[in-house]
Design a protein around this motif. Structure first.
Motif, mmCIF file in Angstrom:
data_model
loop_
_atom_site.group_PDB
_atom_site.id
_atom_site.type_symbol
_atom_site.label_atom_id
_atom_site.label_comp_id
_atom_site.label_asym_id
_atom_site.label_seq_id
_atom_site.Cartn_x
_atom_site.Cartn_y
_atom_site.Cartn_z
ATOM 1 N N UNK A 199 70.143 -12.017 -23.886
ATOM 2 C CA UNK A 199 69.141 -10.967 -23.715
ATOM 3 C C UNK A 199 67.997 -11.487 -22.848
ATOM 4 N N UNK A 200 67.570 -12.715 -23.123
ATOM 5 C CA UNK A 200 66.501 -13.310 -22.319
ATOM 6 C C UNK A 200 66.945 -13.504 -20.873
ATOM 7 N N UNK A 201 68.161 -13.988 -20.689
ATOM 8 C CA UNK A 201 68.664 -14.206 -19.336
ATOM 9 C C UNK A 201 68.744 -12.885 -18.574
ATOM 10 N N UNK A 240 85.310 -16.914 -15.828
ATOM 11 C CA UNK A 240 85.218 -18.359 -16.058
ATOM 12 C C UNK A 240 85.073 -19.115 -14.746
ATOM 13 N N UNK A 241 85.817 -18.687 -13.728
ATOM 14 C CA UNK A 241 85.751 -19.351 -12.424
ATOM 15 C C UNK A 241 84.379 -19.183 -11.789
ATOM 16 N N UNK A 242 83.853 -17.960 -11.847
ATOM 17 C CA UNK A 242 82.539 -17.686 -11.266
ATOM 18 C C UNK A 242 81.442 -18.419 -12.033
ATOM 19 N N UNK A 302 75.067 -15.793 -11.537
ATOM 20 C CA UNK A 302 74.786 -15.771 -12.980
ATOM 21 C C UNK A 302 74.964 -14.378 -13.568
ATOM 22 N N UNK A 303 74.825 -13.354 -12.732
ATOM 23 C CA UNK A 303 74.942 -11.990 -13.225
ATOM 24 C C UNK A 303 76.277 -11.682 -13.867
ATOM 25 N N UNK A 304 77.343 -12.320 -13.397
ATOM 26 C CA UNK A 304 78.671 -12.031 -13.928
ATOM 27 C C UNK A 304 78.866 -12.575 -15.340
ATOM 28 N N UNK A 336 73.994 -6.431 -9.574
ATOM 29 C CA UNK A 336 75.281 -5.790 -9.326
ATOM 30 C C UNK A 336 76.405 -6.408 -10.141
ATOM 31 N N UNK A 337 76.460 -7.740 -10.186
ATOM 32 C CA UNK A 337 77.515 -8.412 -10.950
ATOM 33 C C UNK A 337 77.353 -8.181 -12.447
ATOM 34 N N UNK A 338 76.100 -8.087 -12.907
ATOM 35 C CA UNK A 338 75.876 -7.806 -14.331
ATOM 36 C C UNK A 338 76.426 -6.426 -14.695
ATOM 37 N N UNK A 339 76.228 -5.466 -13.807
ATOM 38 C CA UNK A 339 76.761 -4.120 -14.053
ATOM 39 C C UNK A 339 78.281 -4.141 -14.041
ATOM 40 N N UNK A 340 78.852 -4.828 -13.055
ATOM 41 C CA UNK A 340 80.313 -4.880 -12.914
ATOM 42 C C UNK A 340 80.958 -5.532 -14.129
#
Length: 328
Positions: free
Chosen positions: A220-222, A271-273, A76-78, A255-259
């Motif tokens: 923002x909540x997520x 989209x795939x992730x 979900x981070x991505x 980590x994925x949110x930062x990336x």
């Protein structure tokens, strides 16, 4: 090693295939009838509860309900791009953070008042405050292990999904009736409805502007999900013999949110992730449905439902009061 992998594959295949088919059926029904896929997954899964103790299915069900759940939450981070959230302003973003923390605290207080466990209060409060069923699953995974945890999680998932569906229909009508502009209505929808899909549906049912703002506020909540998970983990640090550490899927989420906010991830990958994450979560909920009987859910104490409804109304009251008193 090859034989070990083959043995593990054979033991898990039946259960994973079962819940994958349930997830596919739930997704099909959701796309054709407009109800949440997670709710369909839960209900269909419950119909197959008789397979829960079957040795041919049990290992795969356990794997789906735990490992695939964690993978889905991590991915979900991505999906968390926060640049566009600036359109609602810093004050509004800070208010949303306050709503989340206040709702989490409300859950803890209500659990105490109704004689329920703190774990249930934080689970319910986090699911209402963050993103409904997905947050419930994520928070449940860092709660202390106990016999009632899966039962509580499933009840919360069902409850917040049902409340979110009702809100998707009722809130646009309510916000229009009290004279909210598209910007204000979009903010309120994003700040109060539990599940992401229902936020998008309710926002765009008002206007495109409301839909965009609602989606931004919801993100923002997520984005606060890992913070709430850490708070929950720290709340039970005394119940654990080992040091509190970040689980791998929470590290993946951050980590994925930062990336993704660096702009280096191609849209096609995002989209795939996002699709993979959604499938993992729907499959995990299908597995939870299979693992829990309807009779068990019907025995739930009324105070559990009262806690969820009260938290939902508390969050709604906070957001509406912010608009009337401070405004956007």
């Amino acid at each position: 090693m090859v034989s070990s992998i083959r043995t593990r594959w054979n033991s898990h295949f039946g259960g994973v295939l079962l819940v994958a088919v349930i997830a596919a059926a739930a997704t099909f029904l959701s796309e054709h009838y407009g109800a949440p896929a997670m709710l369909f997954a839960l209900l269909i899964g419950m119909a197959f509860h008789f397979l829960n103790d079957d040795p041919a299915f049990a290992p795969g069900l356990e794997f789906s309900a735990k490992t695939l759940l964690r993978l889905g939450v991590g991915l979900l981070g991505l999906r968390l791009t926060v640049g566009d959230v600036e359109s609602v302003g810093f004050t509004a973003v800070a208010a949303v953070v306050g709503f989340v923390l206040a709702t989490l605290a409300c859950g803890a207080v209500l659990a105490f008042l109704f004689g329920r466990r703190l774990a249930f209060g934080l689970l319910a409060g986090g699911s209402v405050a963050i993103c409904g069923a997905s947050a419930a699953l994520a928070i449940s995974s860092v709660l202390p292990a106990r016999a009632e945890r899966e039962h509580d999680t499933l009840f919360v998932v069902i409850g917040v999904t049902a409340l979110s569906t009702v809100a998707m229909i009722a809130y646009p009508i309510l916000f229009r009736s009290i004279g909210m502009s598209d910007l204000e209505a979009g903010f309120l929808i994003g700040a109060t409805i539990h599940d992401v899909a229902q936020v998008v549906g309710a926002g765009y049912s008002i206007s495109e502007e409301a839909g965009v703002i609602a989606t931004f506020v919801k993100m923002v909540r997520v984005a606060l999900l890992p913070v709430v998970m850490i708070v929950v983990m720290m709340s039970f640090r005394g119940a654990r013999s080992q040091k509190v550490s970040l689980p791998w899927f929470l590290v993946m989420f951050i980590g994925l949110a930062i990336v993704t906010n660096t702009g280096i991830v191609p849209p096609a990958v995002n989209e795939t992730v996002a699709a993979l994450s959604r499938w993992c979560l729907v499959i995990a909920i299908s597995a939870l449905g299979v693992k829990t009987s309807l009779a068990t859910i019907l025995r739930v104490k009324p105070s559990y439902g009262i806690i969820l409804v009260t938290e939902t109304l508390f969050l709604l009251a906070l957001a509406v009061a912010f608009i009337f008193i401070i405004g956007l």
